[in-house]
Design a protein around this motif. Structure first.
Motif, mmCIF file in Angstrom:
data_model
loop_
_atom_site.group_PDB
_atom_site.id
_atom_site.type_symbol
_atom_site.label_atom_id
_atom_site.label_comp_id
_atom_site.label_asym_id
_atom_site.label_seq_id
_atom_site.Cartn_x
_atom_site.Cartn_y
_atom_site.Cartn_z
ATOM 1 N N GLY A 222 0.797 -1.228 0.000
ATOM 2 C CA GLY A 222 0.000 0.000 0.000
ATOM 3 C C GLY A 222 0.826 1.272 0.000
ATOM 4 O O GLY A 222 0.336 2.338 0.361
ATOM 5 N N LYS A 223 2.081 1.161 -0.417
ATOM 6 C CA LYS A 223 2.977 2.327 -0.435
ATOM 7 C C LYS A 223 3.240 2.768 -1.875
ATOM 8 O O LYS A 223 4.376 2.854 -2.326
ATOM 9 C CB LYS A 223 4.294 1.989 0.263
ATOM 10 N N ALA A 224 2.157 3.020 -2.620
ATOM 11 C CA ALA A 224 2.277 3.383 -4.035
ATOM 12 C C ALA A 224 3.111 4.651 -4.225
ATOM 13 O O ALA A 224 3.871 4.756 -5.198
ATOM 14 C CB ALA A 224 0.896 3.565 -4.665
ATOM 15 N N ALA A 225 3.007 5.590 -3.302
ATOM 16 C CA ALA A 225 3.777 6.835 -3.439
ATOM 17 C C ALA A 225 5.277 6.567 -3.354
ATOM 18 O O ALA A 225 6.072 7.250 -4.015
ATOM 19 C CB ALA A 225 3.355 7.839 -2.361
ATOM 20 N N ASP A 226 5.677 5.576 -2.565
ATOM 21 C CA ASP A 226 7.095 5.214 -2.484
ATOM 22 C C ASP A 226 7.522 4.389 -3.695
ATOM 23 O O ASP A 226 8.672 4.460 -4.135
ATOM 24 C CB ASP A 226 7.367 4.400 -1.209
ATOM 25 N N THR B 1 6.277 4.519 -6.825
ATOM 26 C CA THR B 1 6.225 5.217 -8.114
ATOM 27 C C THR B 1 7.587 5.716 -8.592
ATOM 28 O O THR B 1 7.978 5.428 -9.730
ATOM 29 C CB THR B 1 5.196 6.367 -8.047
ATOM 30 N N PRO B 2 8.353 6.458 -7.786
ATOM 31 C CA PRO B 2 9.648 6.919 -8.299
ATOM 32 C C PRO B 2 10.623 5.768 -8.583
ATOM 33 O O PRO B 2 11.484 5.873 -9.460
ATOM 34 C CB PRO B 2 10.188 7.841 -7.197
ATOM 35 N N ILE B 3 10.464 4.670 -7.864
ATOM 36 C CA ILE B 3 11.331 3.515 -8.110
ATOM 37 C C ILE B 3 10.988 2.890 -9.455
ATOM 38 O O ILE B 3 11.878 2.545 -10.236
ATOM 39 C CB ILE B 3 11.244 2.500 -6.950
ATOM 40 N N PHE B 4 9.687 2.765 -9.749
ATOM 41 C CA PHE B 4 9.290 2.289 -11.079
ATOM 42 C C PHE B 4 9.837 3.216 -12.166
ATOM 43 O O PHE B 4 10.290 2.772 -13.213
ATOM 44 C CB PHE B 4 7.766 2.186 -11.206
ATOM 45 N N GLY B 5 9.799 4.527 -11.906
ATOM 46 C CA GLY B 5 10.352 5.486 -12.866
ATOM 47 C C GLY B 5 11.837 5.276 -13.094
ATOM 48 O O GLY B 5 12.333 5.348 -14.220
ATOM 49 N N ARG B 6 12.538 4.990 -12.035
ATOM 50 C CA ARG B 6 13.980 4.719 -12.138
ATOM 51 C C ARG B 6 14.248 3.454 -12.955
ATOM 52 O O ARG B 6 15.182 3.399 -13.750
ATOM 53 C CB ARG B 6 14.545 4.575 -10.726
ATOM 54 N N TYR C 297 4.973 1.474 -14.228
ATOM 55 C CA TYR C 297 5.167 2.879 -13.859
ATOM 56 C C TYR C 297 3.881 3.664 -14.080
ATOM 57 O O TYR C 297 3.448 4.432 -13.211
ATOM 58 C CB TYR C 297 6.321 3.460 -14.674
ATOM 59 N N ALA C 298 3.230 3.448 -15.226
ATOM 60 C CA ALA C 298 1.978 4.152 -15.522
ATOM 61 C C ALA C 298 0.900 3.802 -14.497
ATOM 62 O O ALA C 298 0.169 4.691 -14.019
ATOM 63 C CB ALA C 298 1.510 3.810 -16.933
ATOM 64 N N THR D 67 -1.248 7.046 -7.640
ATOM 65 C CA THR D 67 -0.863 8.184 -6.810
ATOM 66 C C THR D 67 -1.399 9.497 -7.350
ATOM 67 O O THR D 67 -1.080 10.562 -6.839
ATOM 68 C CB THR D 67 0.677 8.275 -6.678
ATOM 69 N N GLY D 68 -2.201 9.425 -8.438
ATOM 70 C CA GLY D 68 -2.808 10.635 -8.993
ATOM 71 C C GLY D 68 -1.861 11.501 -9.779
ATOM 72 O O GLY D 68 -2.077 12.701 -9.917
ATOM 73 N N GLU D 69 -0.792 10.897 -10.310
ATOM 74 C CA GLU D 69 0.191 11.657 -11.075
ATOM 75 C C GLU D 69 0.142 11.252 -12.547
ATOM 76 O O GLU D 69 1.159 11.110 -13.200
ATOM 77 C CB GLU D 69 1.602 11.413 -10.518
#
Length: 198
Positions: free
Chosen positions: A153-157, A159-164, A186-187, A193-195
């Motif tokens: 449940g830590k999607a906000a954490d 997301t940037p890792i998927f981006g990396r 990543y998408a 996360t609403g981004e």
């Protein structure tokens, strides 16, 4: 992954242990795994940094089948410490071969999610230090970490890792199946996360 030379005593011990294990002869398999571990510790050799932790993991899996999680954890922890020590010493083959899944699965099964997350982060940090920021094996470990965070449940954490991961694959692979999967994950994480507009 390294394997001992065919016909070597270490190879014979491990193969016999695996065969006995597959046949369900757990007591005999345990004895063979312990012999293989003792021989690896005694004889060393260039393949020992990979083989000894592998043998320990297999022994630990046997302990889990015997419902002896405390003994399994001790063996898995030792295997991971050996891998991390060799990798932290700059051994790129060991760094690329770090496989924390046996210990990770034990932590998950026991609900020890913080320890599981720390383990995944530590593996990624070691690989980044030893292999470099853009190594494809690091992308695999980061994907494992991001998926774990998402499950927790830590999607906000995550997301940037998927981006990396996407960035690493762009540098190493171009358009292939792993890149497509990384972009999809990543998408999905951005959406959670609403981004979405990133």
């Amino acid at each position: 992954e390294m394997t001992p030379a065919a016909g070597s005593p270490r190879s014979q011990d491990l193969e016999m242990a695996r065969q006995l294990h597959a046949e369900g002869s757990l007591e005999d398999a345990r004895a063979r795994y312990l012999e293989a571990v003792a021989r690896l510790e005694r004889d060393g050799g260039p393949d020992e940094p990979v083989l000894l932790p592998m043998a320990l993991d297999e022994l630990g899996n046997l302990y889990r089948e015997e419902h002896d999680d405390p003994q399994a954890e001790q063996v898995f922890t030792r295997a991971e410490a050996l891998r991390e020590k060799a990798a932290s010493g700059g051994d790129k083959d060991v760094a690329a071969a770090i496989s924390p899944y046996a210990l990770l699965n034990l932590y998950r099964d026991q609900g020890r999610y913080d320890e599981a997350e720390q383990l995944l982060r530590r593996v990624a940090e070691i690989q980044e230090t030893v292999l470099g920021r853009d190594h494809a094996k690091l992308a695999v470990s980061l994907t494992d970490l991001a998926r774990f965070l998402e499950e927790e449940g830590k999607a906000a954490d995550a997301t940037p890792i998927f981006g990396r991961v996407v960035e690493i694959y762009e540098k190493n692979l171009g358009a292939d199946e792993r890149m497509a999967m990384a972009l999809d994950e990543y998408a999905a994480a951005l959406e959670k996360t609403g981004e979405k507009d990133q």
